[in-house]
Design an enzyme around this catalytic site. Structure first.
Site: not given
Ligand code: NAD
Length: 345
Positions: A79, A178, A180, A182
């Site tokens: 990572k 959240g 975002g 995902v």
């Molecule tokens: P992202 O940055 O696109 O979205 C995160 C969302 O969470 C944002 O909309 C943000 O405003 C919101 N957020 C942040 N803190 C918050 C809180 N305390 N309460 C509510 N909402 C909050 O990230 P992502 O790519 O959607 O990933 C989300 C999670 O999944 C992360 O932990 C990431 O490590 C994990 N993940 C993502 C992927 C991927 O393919 N993108 C794969 C495996 C794991």
């Protein structure tokens, strides 16, 4: 001493990199290359201090070893963390690309929180050990968010089937934290499947917009972990499942994408003790890495990637059955399977 740190788990190497000209301060942790090059995204994030950044890199890279092994990928786990104390510029990302290149293919990056597929394009100017680049519609790879969301969807279905005896989402109430890359895509899929949704995001306007569009309810971020629902789905940041949060949960299942959801190693047992079925994070959220690795290895068949993501459902079902049979928390069952696969069992 770093080698005694709680989260240091015989990591093969931890690289610290700075570049004064661009303000780059980064850590690349390589947990294991037993099954292949250490693959795992890079996070751009602001930390309380450098020790917190290191802890994140150590935990996340171990999680990637487990995730890649459990997904059946020929990759180890690593990572990258770029500390957000200077603006993210193209020059900084190029410097980060140089650091990855200097590792000679032992580490392969992709996007994580705070990084986009466009950022990967900039890194790719300096190294080919990068994936998650923008791709043509329908091609394998690109932003892993939608593939991760698909894996969460099928994994959540396995959990709901095991715990509630329900084989579809019609009327199943899911509280999503959240929205975002995902969480947003997951909300869309669940809405189409007939789930009842309660949504929260620190960006309240974003949550309200999703709620209006999907016929869901938006609540404040401080309330989402206490919503009475069937499923709580954490899709923001890690360590959300700590003792007070677990005590306040009013759900039967926890299934979401956030990495390192359990704040401490005891929290999986705490969930089990409350009768809450936990879908181990690195098993359920492997959809994105499955897509990213297929892109990196040049395996371009979207149907094959879709099959690998669909397999998350059966893998979780096996973990749930084993956990019941040997009366062990699901996270410990998954950890023990993963450690065997990376030669540390
Ligand atoms: P992202 O940055 O696109 O979205 C995160 C969302 O969470 C944002 O909309 C943000 O405003 C919101 N957020 C942040 N803190 C918050 C809180 N305390 N309460 C509510 N909402 C909050 O990230 P992502 O790519 O959607 O990933 C989300 C999670 O999944 C992360 O932990 C990431 O490590 C994990 N993940 C993502 C992927 C991927 O393919 N993108 C794969 C495996 C794991």
């Amino acid at each position: 001493m770093i080698f005694d740190a709680v989260d240091f788990d015989a990591h093969e190497a931890v690289h610290f990199a700075t570049d004064e000209a661009t303000g780059l301060t980064a850590i690349i942790a390589l947990h294991s290359t037993h099954l292949g090059p250490a693959a795992g995204g890079t996070r751009w994030w602001s930390y309380a201090d450098d020790a917190a950044a290191l802890t994140d890199a150590l935990r996340l890279s171990r999680g990637m070893s487990y995730k890649n092994a459990m997904a059946g990928l020929p990759m180890g786990g690593g990572k990258g963390v770029i500390i957000k104390d200077a603006p993210k510029t193209e020059a900084m990302l190029e410097a980060f690309g140089d650091v990855i290149e200097s590792l000679g293919g032992r580490y392969v990056t992709a996007e994580d929180v705070g990084m986009s597929d466009q950022d990967m394009t900039v890194i790719a100017r300096r190294t080919r050990h990068v994936s998650g680049l923008p791709v043509a519609a329908g091609a394998v790879g690109g932003n892993p968010g939608p593939s991760t969301a698909e894996g969460i969807f099928v994994g959540m279905r396995a959990a709901v089937a095991h715990k509630l005896g329900r084989h579809d989402f019609k009327g199943v109430h899911v509280a999503i934290q959240g929205l975002g890359s995902v969480g947003g895509a997951l909300a869309e899929k669940l809405a189409v499947a007939g789930a009842v949704l309660t949504l929260a995001d620190v960006d309240a306007a974003r949550a309200a917009a999703y709620a209006a569009r999907l016929g869901a309810t938006a609540v404040d971020v401080t309330a989402i972990t206490r919503v009475a629902a069937d499923v709580f789905s954490p899709n923001a940041l890690g360590a959300v499942l700590d003792a007070p949060t677990i005590a306040g949960l009013q759900v039967a299942v926890v299934a979401g994408a956030a990495n390192n959801q359990l704040a401490t190693p005891n929290d999986g047992a705490a969930l089990a003790a409350r009768g809450i079925l936990y879908a181990p994070d690195y098993v359920i959220n492997a959809g994105g890495i499955i897509s990213v690795v297929a892109e990196y290895l040049g395996h371009g068949d979207p149907a094959e990637v879709a099959r690998a993501i669909a397999a998350i459902e059966g893998r979780l079902a096996d973990i749930f059955v084993t956990a019941d049979r040997i009366a062990m928390p699901t996270d410990m069952v998954a950890d023990s399977m993963a450690r065997k696969l990376i030669g540390r069992g």
